[in-house]
Design a protein around this motif. Structure first.
Motif, PDB file in Angstrom:
ATOM      1  N   THR A 223      -0.518  17.954  -3.727  1.00 10.04           N
ATOM      2  CA  THR A 223       0.237  16.802  -4.209  1.00 10.04           C
ATOM      3  C   THR A 223       0.519  17.003  -5.689  1.00 10.04           C
ATOM      4  O   THR A 223      -0.343  17.497  -6.419  1.00 10.04           O
ATOM      5  CB  THR A 223      -0.593  15.523  -4.023  1.00 10.04           C
TER       6      THR A 223
ATOM      7  N   TYR B   7       1.209  15.263  -9.312  1.00  8.56           N
ATOM      8  CA  TYR B   7       0.962  14.014 -10.026  1.00  8.56           C
ATOM      9  C   TYR B   7       1.885  13.978 -11.232  1.00  8.56           C
ATOM     10  O   TYR B   7       1.879  14.899 -12.044  1.00  8.56           O
ATOM     11  CB  TYR B   7      -0.504  13.938 -10.476  1.00  8.56           C
TER      12      TYR B   7
ATOM     13  N   GLN C 268       7.895  15.878   1.653  1.00  7.86           N
ATOM     14  CA  GLN C 268       7.055  14.865   1.017  1.00  7.86           C
ATOM     15  C   GLN C 268       7.910  13.662   0.612  1.00  7.86           C
ATOM     16  O   GLN C 268       9.089  13.816   0.282  1.00  7.86           O
ATOM     17  CB  GLN C 268       6.369  15.462  -0.220  1.00  7.86           C
TER      18      GLN C 268
ATOM     19  N   TYR D 136       8.058  10.395  -2.073  1.00  7.21           N
ATOM     20  CA  TYR D 136       7.539   9.860  -3.329  1.00  7.21           C
ATOM     21  C   TYR D 136       8.188   8.518  -3.607  1.00  7.21           C
ATOM     22  O   TYR D 136       9.317   8.246  -3.188  1.00  7.21           O
ATOM     23  CB  TYR D 136       7.857  10.798  -4.504  1.00  7.21           C
ATOM     24  N   ARG D 137       7.457   7.691  -4.354  1.00 12.90           N
ATOM     25  CA  ARG D 137       7.987   6.404  -4.792  1.00 12.90           C
ATOM     26  C   ARG D 137       8.073   6.401  -6.310  1.00 12.90           C
ATOM     27  O   ARG D 137       7.182   6.936  -6.997  1.00 12.90           O
ATOM     28  CB  ARG D 137       7.086   5.251  -4.348  1.00 12.90           C
ATOM     29  N   GLN D 138       9.131   5.805  -6.853  1.00 10.99           N
ATOM     30  CA  GLN D 138       9.278   5.679  -8.293  1.00 10.99           C
ATOM     31  C   GLN D 138       9.605   4.231  -8.630  1.00 10.99           C
ATOM     32  O   GLN D 138      10.669   3.727  -8.281  1.00 10.99           O
ATOM     33  CB  GLN D 138      10.379   6.594  -8.838  1.00 10.99           C
TER      34      GLN D 138
ATOM     35  N   LEU E 126       6.848   9.389 -10.720  1.00 10.37           N
ATOM     36  CA  LEU E 126       6.815   9.377  -9.261  1.00 10.37           C
ATOM     37  C   LEU E 126       5.383   9.369  -8.752  1.00 10.37           C
ATOM     38  O   LEU E 126       4.498   9.988  -9.338  1.00 10.37           O
ATOM     39  CB  LEU E 126       7.539  10.600  -8.703  1.00 10.37           C
TER      40      LEU E 126
ATOM     41  N   HIS F  53       3.119  10.110  -5.290  1.00 10.96           N
ATOM     42  CA  HIS F  53       3.152  10.743  -3.977  1.00 10.96           C
ATOM     43  C   HIS F  53       2.729   9.745  -2.916  1.00 10.96           C
ATOM     44  O   HIS F  53       1.738   9.025  -3.062  1.00 10.96           O
ATOM     45  CB  HIS F  53       2.199  11.943  -3.975  1.00 10.96           C
TER      46      HIS F  53
ATOM     47  N   TYR G 116      12.830   5.535  -3.608  1.00  3.38           N
ATOM     48  CA  TYR G 116      12.046   6.407  -2.740  1.00  3.38           C
ATOM     49  C   TYR G 116      12.779   7.746  -2.607  1.00  3.38           C
ATOM     50  O   TYR G 116      13.981   7.786  -2.322  1.00  3.38           O
ATOM     51  CB  TYR G 116      11.845   5.760  -1.371  1.00  3.38           C
TER      52      TYR G 116
END
Lengths: 115, 112
Positions: free
Chosen positions: A103, A105, B33, B35-37, B43, B45, B87
Motif C-alpha cells: 500500500t 501512503y 487499487q 483510493y479516496r481523496q 490519497l 488507500h 475516488y
C-alpha cells in the motif's frame, strides 16, 4: 503523528524561480515517490526512490531533481519554474516497493502556484 | 495509455443510498487499487484486488474485478456525508515498475 509529511503546504512563486518541496516519512518505509496532480485531478508518477536509489524517472523535465539524503526523506527541487508546473505535488511511501502487494501512503500534498 | 478511467466523473446521492463507481483500463494488470481523496488532502488507500480475485469486501466497500472486460467497480453501501470525496482507481501492470497508474477519479457528493 504524521506518517508522511510535506512542507510547505502551499507555495506561491514567480516564474523563473527555483524552489524545493520537502517530504519525510516516519514509517520506516524503503520506497518513496513523488506524484503530480494537475488541475483536472489527474495524478501521475514522477519519481520513485528505493533505499535512496532512483528507480523510476518518468518523462519529467530535467528542471525537476529529486534528492534523497536518507531513506526517510525525498525532496523535490524545481529549477526555473514555469506556469505549467502549477499543480499539487504529493509525496508517498511504501514499505518495500513491492508494487504487487504494498500500500502506498500519501502525504497531504503541496499546492504549487506559479505566477 | 495504461491509466484507468473512472465513470461517472461526478456522482451526487443522498445519505443512505448506495454509490457505484466504475473503472476501466486498457492493458493486463497485476492488481487494481482504489483510493479516496478528501478535498485538500492526500490519497488514502481503500482496497487492493489482485488480478486473480473477482470480489473483495472491506466494511461498507465492495470491489469487483472483471479482467475479461478490463473493468472494476467500487460500491459504497449505505453512504454517509463523510464519504464525500474523490475516488481513484490505480492499476499495476507487470511492466509498470514501482508505479501506480491512476485514473482521473470520480467525485462523490453525499448530501444529508
Amino acid at each position: 503523528d504524521t506518517a508522511v509529511s510535506q512542507t510547505p503546504k502551499y507555495l506561491v512563486t514567480q516564474m523563473g524561480n527555483d524552489k524545493s518541496i520537502k517530504c519525510e516519512q516516519n514509517l520506516g518505509h524503503d520506497t518513496m515517490y513523488w506524484y503530480k496532480q494537475d488541475s483536472k485531478k489527474f495524478l501521475k508518477i514522477m519519481f520513485s526512490y528505493n533505499n535512496k536509489e532512483l528507480i523510476i524517472n518518468e518523462t519529467v523535465p530535467n528542471r525537476f531533481s529529486p534528492k534523497s539524503p536518507d531513506k526517510a526523506h525525498l525532496n523535490l527541487h524545481i529549477n526555473s519554474l514555469e506556469l505549467g508546473d502549477s499543480a499539487v505535488y504529493f509525496c508517498a511511501s511504501s514499505r518495500t516497493g513491492q508494487i504487487l502487494t504494498d500500500t502506498q501512503y500519501f502525504g497531504p500534498g503541496t499546492r504549487l502556484t506559479v505566477l | 495509455s495504461q491509466q484507468g478511467e473512472e465513470d461517472p466523473q461526478a456522482l451526487s446521492i443522498q445519505e443512505g443510498e448506495n454509490a457505484t463507481m466504475n473503472c476501466s483500463y486498457k492493458t493486463s494488470i497485476n492488481n487494481l487499487q482504489w483510493y479516496r481523496q478528501n478535498s485538500g488532502r492526500g490519497l488514502v488507500h481503500l482496497i487492493l484486488i489482485r488480478s486473480n480475485e473477482r470480489e473483495k469486501h472491506s466494511g461498507r466497500l465492495r470491489v469487483t474485478l472483471d479482467t475479461s472486460k478490463k473493468s472494476s467497480s467500487l460500491l459504497i453501501t449505505a453512504s454517509r456525508a463523510a464519504d464525500t470525496a474523490s475516488y481513484f482507481c490505480a492499476t499495476v501492470h507487470s511492466n509498470s515498475g514501482y508505479a501506480l497508474n491512476f485514473g482521473k477519479g470520480t467525485s462523490l457528493l453525499v448530501t444529508p
